[in-house]
Design a protein around this motif. Sequence first.
Motif, mmCIF file in Angstrom:
data_model
loop_
_atom_site.group_PDB
_atom_site.id
_atom_site.type_symbol
_atom_site.label_atom_id
_atom_site.label_comp_id
_atom_site.label_asym_id
_atom_site.label_seq_id
_atom_site.Cartn_x
_atom_site.Cartn_y
_atom_site.Cartn_z
ATOM 1 N N SER A 73 -84.002 -28.938 4.463
ATOM 2 C CA SER A 73 -82.941 -27.925 4.386
ATOM 3 C C SER A 73 -82.529 -27.484 5.781
ATOM 4 N N ALA A 74 -81.249 -27.495 6.011
ATOM 5 C CA ALA A 74 -80.706 -27.017 7.294
ATOM 6 C C ALA A 74 -80.041 -25.663 7.092
ATOM 7 N N ALA A 75 -79.858 -24.937 8.171
ATOM 8 C CA ALA A 75 -79.234 -23.616 8.081
ATOM 9 C C ALA A 75 -77.832 -23.735 7.510
ATOM 10 N N GLN A 76 -77.552 -22.907 6.511
ATOM 11 C CA GLN A 76 -76.240 -22.944 5.888
ATOM 12 C C GLN A 76 -75.183 -22.357 6.823
ATOM 13 N N VAL A 77 -73.977 -22.834 6.659
ATOM 14 C CA VAL A 77 -72.863 -22.416 7.518
ATOM 15 C C VAL A 77 -71.955 -21.453 6.743
ATOM 16 N N VAL A 78 -71.637 -20.314 7.407
ATOM 17 C CA VAL A 78 -70.704 -19.343 6.819
ATOM 18 C C VAL A 78 -69.346 -19.526 7.486
ATOM 19 N N ARG A 79 -68.323 -19.715 6.675
ATOM 20 C CA ARG A 79 -66.993 -19.902 7.248
ATOM 21 C C ARG A 79 -65.940 -19.196 6.394
ATOM 22 N N VAL A 80 -64.811 -18.912 7.030
ATOM 23 C CA VAL A 80 -63.695 -18.233 6.360
ATOM 24 C C VAL A 80 -62.757 -19.277 5.774
ATOM 25 N N ASN A 81 -62.392 -19.043 4.529
ATOM 26 C CA ASN A 81 -61.399 -19.913 3.894
ATOM 27 C C ASN A 81 -60.025 -19.422 4.343
ATOM 28 N N GLU A 82 -59.484 -20.127 5.325
ATOM 29 C CA GLU A 82 -58.244 -19.664 5.944
ATOM 30 C C GLU A 82 -57.086 -19.588 4.956
ATOM 31 N N ASP A 83 -57.002 -20.489 4.028
ATOM 32 C CA ASP A 83 -55.901 -20.480 3.052
ATOM 33 C C ASP A 83 -55.976 -19.256 2.154
ATOM 34 N N VAL A 84 -57.211 -18.949 1.677
ATOM 35 C CA VAL A 84 -57.366 -17.777 0.809
ATOM 36 C C VAL A 84 -57.088 -16.502 1.590
ATOM 37 N N LEU A 85 -57.589 -16.415 2.837
ATOM 38 C CA LEU A 85 -57.376 -15.226 3.667
ATOM 39 C C LEU A 85 -55.886 -15.009 3.930
ATOM 40 N N ALA A 86 -55.169 -16.089 4.239
ATOM 41 C CA ALA A 86 -53.730 -15.962 4.496
ATOM 42 C C ALA A 86 -52.996 -15.450 3.259
ATOM 43 N N SER A 87 -53.365 -15.910 2.102
ATOM 44 C CA SER A 87 -52.724 -15.446 0.867
ATOM 45 C C SER A 87 -53.015 -13.974 0.624
ATOM 46 N N VAL A 88 -54.283 -13.553 0.872
ATOM 47 C CA VAL A 88 -54.660 -12.150 0.666
ATOM 48 C C VAL A 88 -53.898 -11.246 1.634
ATOM 49 N N LEU A 89 -53.810 -11.653 2.891
ATOM 50 C CA LEU A 89 -53.103 -10.842 3.894
ATOM 51 C C LEU A 89 -51.623 -10.712 3.553
ATOM 52 N N LYS A 90 -51.026 -11.756 3.056
ATOM 53 C CA LYS A 90 -49.605 -11.715 2.690
ATOM 54 C C LYS A 90 -49.377 -10.722 1.549
ATOM 55 N N VAL A 91 -50.270 -10.838 0.524
ATOM 56 C CA VAL A 91 -50.134 -9.912 -0.607
ATOM 57 C C VAL A 91 -50.370 -8.476 -0.148
ATOM 58 N N ALA A 92 -51.398 -8.278 0.714
ATOM 59 C CA ALA A 92 -51.714 -6.926 1.190
ATOM 60 C C ALA A 92 -50.562 -6.367 2.022
ATOM 61 N N GLY A 93 -49.926 -7.204 2.852
ATOM 62 C CA GLY A 93 -48.797 -6.740 3.663
ATOM 63 C C GLY A 93 -47.614 -6.342 2.799
ATOM 64 N N LEU A 110 -63.525 -9.227 3.624
ATOM 65 C CA LEU A 110 -64.668 -10.110 3.494
ATOM 66 C C LEU A 110 -65.325 -9.986 2.125
ATOM 67 N N ALA A 111 -65.157 -8.847 1.476
ATOM 68 C CA ALA A 111 -65.771 -8.639 0.166
ATOM 69 C C ALA A 111 -65.004 -9.338 -0.946
ATOM 70 N N LEU A 112 -63.790 -9.760 -0.653
ATOM 71 C CA LEU A 112 -63.007 -10.438 -1.675
ATOM 72 C C LEU A 112 -63.557 -11.826 -1.953
ATOM 73 N N LYS A 113 -63.626 -12.196 -3.223
ATOM 74 C CA LYS A 113 -64.155 -13.482 -3.630
ATOM 75 C C LYS A 113 -63.290 -14.615 -3.095
ATOM 76 N N GLY A 114 -63.924 -15.596 -2.507
ATOM 77 C CA GLY A 114 -63.225 -16.777 -2.023
ATOM 78 C C GLY A 114 -62.849 -16.736 -0.564
ATOM 79 N N VAL A 115 -62.882 -15.531 0.070
ATOM 80 C CA VAL A 115 -62.515 -15.443 1.483
ATOM 81 C C VAL A 115 -63.643 -16.017 2.347
ATOM 82 N N ILE A 116 -64.877 -15.695 1.988
ATOM 83 C CA ILE A 116 -66.036 -16.182 2.723
ATOM 84 C C ILE A 116 -66.722 -17.268 1.887
ATOM 85 N N GLU A 117 -67.061 -18.386 2.527
ATOM 86 C CA GLU A 117 -67.755 -19.486 1.860
ATOM 87 C C GLU A 117 -69.055 -19.794 2.602
#
Length: 295
Positions: A73-93, A110-117
């Motif tokens: 087992s290797a250390a898991q990687v945390v990354r932002v789903n840029e497509d989901v984040l862009a959609s959330v920001l557009k709706v929020a704006g 970050l608490a929104l489902k799908g933004v962080i993977e």
Amino acid sequence: MALSSMTGFARSHGHSGPYTFEWELKSVNAKGLDIRLRLPPGWDDVEPQLRKRATEVLARGTVYANLTVKRASAAQVVRVNEDVLASVLKVAGDLSARTGAAAPTVDGLLALKGVIEVVEPDSDEAEEQAARGAVLAAFETVLASVVEMRRREGAALGQILGQRLEEIERLAARADAAPGRKPEAIRARLAEQVAVLLETSDRFDPDRLSQEALMIAAKADIREELDRIASHVVQARDLLRKGGAVGRRLDFLAQEFNREVNTTCSKANDIELTNTGLEMKNVVEQFREQVQNLE
């Protein structure tokens, strides 16, 4: 070449980079060569090389080869789903412009489902290739161990088969020397039978009876069977001395031994010769059973 049996077992462990693996090989008796590989998902590409190598060093037997591979087992990687984040920001704006609501905070986003993977790290191609090379090398090692075990057992079988041939030869010599198969013994026995028949009836032709007696005596002769048994012993010893994959040919000779011994028993004309034939038949069966284990 050395004799080999068809039974063997070996196990090998190894590691390469983050990979650990285990080989387990087992071979058992079979009429031909049957290689059964069990590989983990994603490792099918090494099968042709494994199968080719096994067929180069083995001639007979069912071979079960099982490979187990684990990746550390290797250390898991945390990354932002840029497509989901862009959609959330557009709706929020849009909502903020229409309602005057405050813009979302970072922790809220970050608490929104799908933004962080959370994902597994990408595999390293060089590590995978190195692991495959190590697995193939380990297969060579474990295969060599199975071959060595089969040869050790083959050597032991060769000694046993040699002893059985000596017993067959000894019993054939005893049958050859049996008093009951001597011409004078056969003549005396037939003469007694003819005399009894003549005493019980006057309708028998003595000349005809003599002719029949000679035919019976000729049919009772086992010289031809004993000669063939001696020839089979010579051939079997020659095969054992040459070694290699001689199991099928020795099995054929075992059948020929059995055929000649059965004929000898059917022609036996006294109890001693019958007992010798039955004892030889038992030894031939032991010979045949051991031959079944040879490659």
